[in-house]
Design an enzyme around this catalytic site. Structure first.
Site, PDB file in Angstrom:
ATOM      1  N   TYR A 152       0.828  -1.205   0.000  1.00  0.00           N
ATOM      2  CA  TYR A 152       0.000   0.000   0.000  1.00  0.00           C
ATOM      3  C   TYR A 152       0.863   1.256   0.000  1.00  0.00           C
ATOM      4  O   TYR A 152       1.672   1.464   0.914  1.00  0.00           O
ATOM      5  CB  TYR A 152      -0.895  -0.049   1.231  1.00  0.00           C
ATOM      6  CG  TYR A 152      -1.775   1.141   1.497  1.00  0.00           C
ATOM      7  CD1 TYR A 152      -2.544   1.712   0.493  1.00  0.00           C
ATOM      8  CD2 TYR A 152      -1.876   1.656   2.792  1.00  0.00           C
ATOM      9  CE1 TYR A 152      -3.377   2.797   0.762  1.00  0.00           C
ATOM     10  CE2 TYR A 152      -2.713   2.727   3.076  1.00  0.00           C
ATOM     11  CZ  TYR A 152      -3.449   3.298   2.053  1.00  0.00           C
ATOM     12  OH  TYR A 152      -4.276   4.362   2.326  1.00  0.00           O
ATOM     13  N   ASP A 237      -1.751  -6.374   9.292  1.00  0.00           N
ATOM     14  CA  ASP A 237      -2.844  -5.512   8.854  1.00  0.00           C
ATOM     15  C   ASP A 237      -3.916  -6.416   8.247  1.00  0.00           C
ATOM     16  O   ASP A 237      -3.738  -6.968   7.163  1.00  0.00           O
ATOM     17  CB  ASP A 237      -2.310  -4.520   7.826  1.00  0.00           C
ATOM     18  CG  ASP A 237      -3.358  -3.523   7.365  1.00  0.00           C
ATOM     19  OD1 ASP A 237      -4.557  -3.873   7.376  1.00  0.00           O
ATOM     20  OD2 ASP A 237      -2.987  -2.402   6.959  1.00  0.00           O
ATOM     21  N   ILE A 239      -7.253  -5.516   7.658  1.00  0.00           N
ATOM     22  CA  ILE A 239      -8.441  -4.674   7.488  1.00  0.00           C
ATOM     23  C   ILE A 239      -9.366  -5.145   6.369  1.00  0.00           C
ATOM     24  O   ILE A 239     -10.506  -4.683   6.280  1.00  0.00           O
ATOM     25  CB  ILE A 239      -8.061  -3.195   7.261  1.00  0.00           C
ATOM     26  CG1 ILE A 239      -7.379  -2.988   5.912  1.00  0.00           C
ATOM     27  CG2 ILE A 239      -7.180  -2.689   8.384  1.00  0.00           C
ATOM     28  CD1 ILE A 239      -7.168  -1.517   5.571  1.00  0.00           C
ATOM     29  N   LYS A 276     -13.239  -1.047   5.526  1.00  0.00           N
ATOM     30  CA  LYS A 276     -13.358  -1.872   4.330  1.00  0.00           C
ATOM     31  C   LYS A 276     -14.416  -2.961   4.492  1.00  0.00           C
ATOM     32  O   LYS A 276     -15.241  -3.177   3.602  1.00  0.00           O
ATOM     33  CB  LYS A 276     -12.007  -2.512   3.992  1.00  0.00           C
ATOM     34  CG  LYS A 276     -10.832  -1.546   4.013  1.00  0.00           C
ATOM     35  CD  LYS A 276     -11.004  -0.372   3.069  1.00  0.00           C
ATOM     36  CE  LYS A 276      -9.776   0.535   3.085  1.00  0.00           C
ATOM     37  NZ  LYS A 276      -9.914   1.694   2.206  1.00  0.00           N
TER      38      LYS A 276
END
Length: 484
Positions: A152, A237, A239, A276
């Site tokens: 990202y 992470d 998410i 998300k």
């Protein structure tokens, strides 16, 4: 220029340094969209936003629930009796009902194969705030975290901008679908140590942004073994964990670690959010879940700078405690994401555009290597400029994600309605010259010095796209800088 330098002297180094990452092509694509946003009737030739990883496909289910449960809001007759309590609540631990509901939701997302302790949940201002929060807890300025690439682009901002930590890419390649290997991990770690860089940990994103893939259990086991062997932290992470729409299912690090005999849980931390999975990034709900007591205690003190409003906590506590709704939402959301992903990728296959096989996320990793005029990163950028300037699609080039191979692009598929998807596909077909009766874009227009040029037309609020404002850019109306 002298005046500019003088004003900068009055500001802090943190505020004025260039570590935000604003000069990335990823952000330039946002500016291109903001300068000329697509609208089906008012601006049908505008740029279509395909760089936004948002998930509004199932928001109607939440809207339905809100209408049936007015007591979940302190702004209704049914919920107003809670107003004084919620307006005055200041405990940065958060509402107990909220923490219980989030812990329960995290368990449901993982098929209830693992349970989460509400007392380990620490709030952050969205995933951005949660990521920075865990960095402040774990890293000193100059410390480094390994991160598999592609990754990202805004990690540079989230993890490094204010903490002054640094990221060291672990190169992954298309030869094995960008799967992380122990060889690559060990090589990156050894190189950092040889350079006298203090490596504090490893960061993984599972499901992956930008790949849209989930990690298998064997890889996760190897990663947990690696960080234990080297006594460094692992930040996971997760998410996108409820955006999985086809097999294989999502496997959380929390499941793997509880099955491993020798595992130092103090080294493992999860970053989560509802942006998300529920499609509510505007509510700014980020979570740090750590198995380390000291991290939990210190992160909670730091969370004072990025708490979730108690009104939001109150609403979500009610929503996420409705188990029947949660189960229905998760199933329907996965179905809709899968249908949209299938529609989009099948449309690309008709013009011989392939994508990395994926099963999760709000995007796919599109392979345009065959269209590169030059098999280089400059060739990738040349093609990207044409896609934005001529085709009018804001897709993100792989180099912005630190991809080691040119020719890959991230395409977000969930942030638009069906009609806009079809317009985007139609433009792509025209671009590759496959649509009957449409003249394709002439490749002779590709020039390495091509500048992006957009209409200066501005729209009033009744016409403006709902995604006009970039959540990343500090200057949403700034003119587009040259993409390099």
């Amino acid at each position: 220029m002298a005046l500019r330098n003088k004003s900068f002297e009055l500001l802090s180094e943190i505020a004025t340094n260039d570590k935000h990452g604003e000069n990335s092509p990823y952000f330039d694509g946002w500016k291109a969209y903001e300068s000329n946003p697509f609208h089906p009737t008012q601006n049908p030739q505008g740029v279509i936003q395909m760089g936004l990883a948002e998930n509004p496909l199932s928001l109607d289910l939440i809207e339905e629930w809100i209408k049936k449960n007015p007591q979940a809001s302190i702004c209704t007759r049914e919920g107003v009796n809670w107003f004084r309590y919620i307006a005055n609540f200041q405990d940065y631990h958060g509402l107990p009902e909220f923490r219980n509901a989030v812990a329960n939701f995290m368990s449901k997302v993982r098929g209830e194969r693992v349970r989460f302790d509400p007392d380990r949940i620490v709030m952050g201002g969205g995933a951005t705030g949660a990521n920075e929060l865990i960095m402040f807890c774990l890293a000193n300025p100059g410390d480094a975290f390994l991160v598999p690439s592609p990754y990202y682009p805004a990690f540079v901002r989230d993890l490094c901008w204010r903490t002054k930590a640094q990221l060291i890419p672990v190169e992954c390649h298309s030869s094995n679908n960008f799967k992380i290997t122990m060889e690559a991990l060990e090589e990156a770690y050894a190189k950092a140590k040889d350079g006298n860089i203090n490596v504090k940990g490893l960061i993984i994103t599972n499901p992956s942004n930008p790949l849209g893939t989930t990690m298998d259990e064997e890889t996760l086991r190897s990663i947990v073994g690696f960080i234990n062997e080297n006594n460094i932290h692992l930040v996971c992470d997760e998410i996108y964990s409820a955006t999985v729409f086809r097999a294989p299912c999502f496997v959380s690090v929390s499941e793997v670690m509880q099955e491993m005999e020798h595992c130092n849980k103090d080294l493992i931390h999860i970053v989560y959010s509802l942006s998300k999975d529920l499609g509510i990034p505007g509510l700014r709900v980020g979570i740090v879940y750590s198995y380390n007591d000291e991290v939990v205690n210190n992160a909670r003190k730091m969370s004072s700078f990025g708490l979730v409003s108690t009104q939001t906590q109150f609403f979500l506590a009610a929503l996420l405690s409705d188990n029947e709704f949660v189960e229905r939402f998760l199933a329907e959301s996965a179905r809709r994401l899968g249908a949209r992903h299938n529609h989009f990728t099948k449309g690309l296959e008709k013009v011989n555009i392939t994508c990395l096989p994926s099963n999760a996320g709000l995007f796919f990793w599109m392979n345009l290597r065959s269209l590169l005029k030059e098999k280089t990163f400059e060739g990738e950028m040349m093609l990207w400029r044409v896609i934005i300037n001529e085709v009018k699609l804001n897709v993100s080039p792989g180099s912005a994600f630190n991809c080691p191979e040119p020719g890959w692009y991230r395409v977000c598929f969930a942030n638009m309605d069906d009609e806009t998807v079809d317009v985007a596909l139609k433009r792509i077909r025209a671009f590759v010259g496959k649509e009957t009766g449409k003249k394709p874009v002439e490749l002779k227009r590709w020039k390495s010095n091509l500048r992006l040029s957009f209409s200066s037309r501005m729209f009033d609020e009744s016409v403006m796209s709902p995604h006009m404002m970039s959540p990343h850019s500090p200057m949403p109306h700034s003119p587009l800088v040259r993409a390099t």
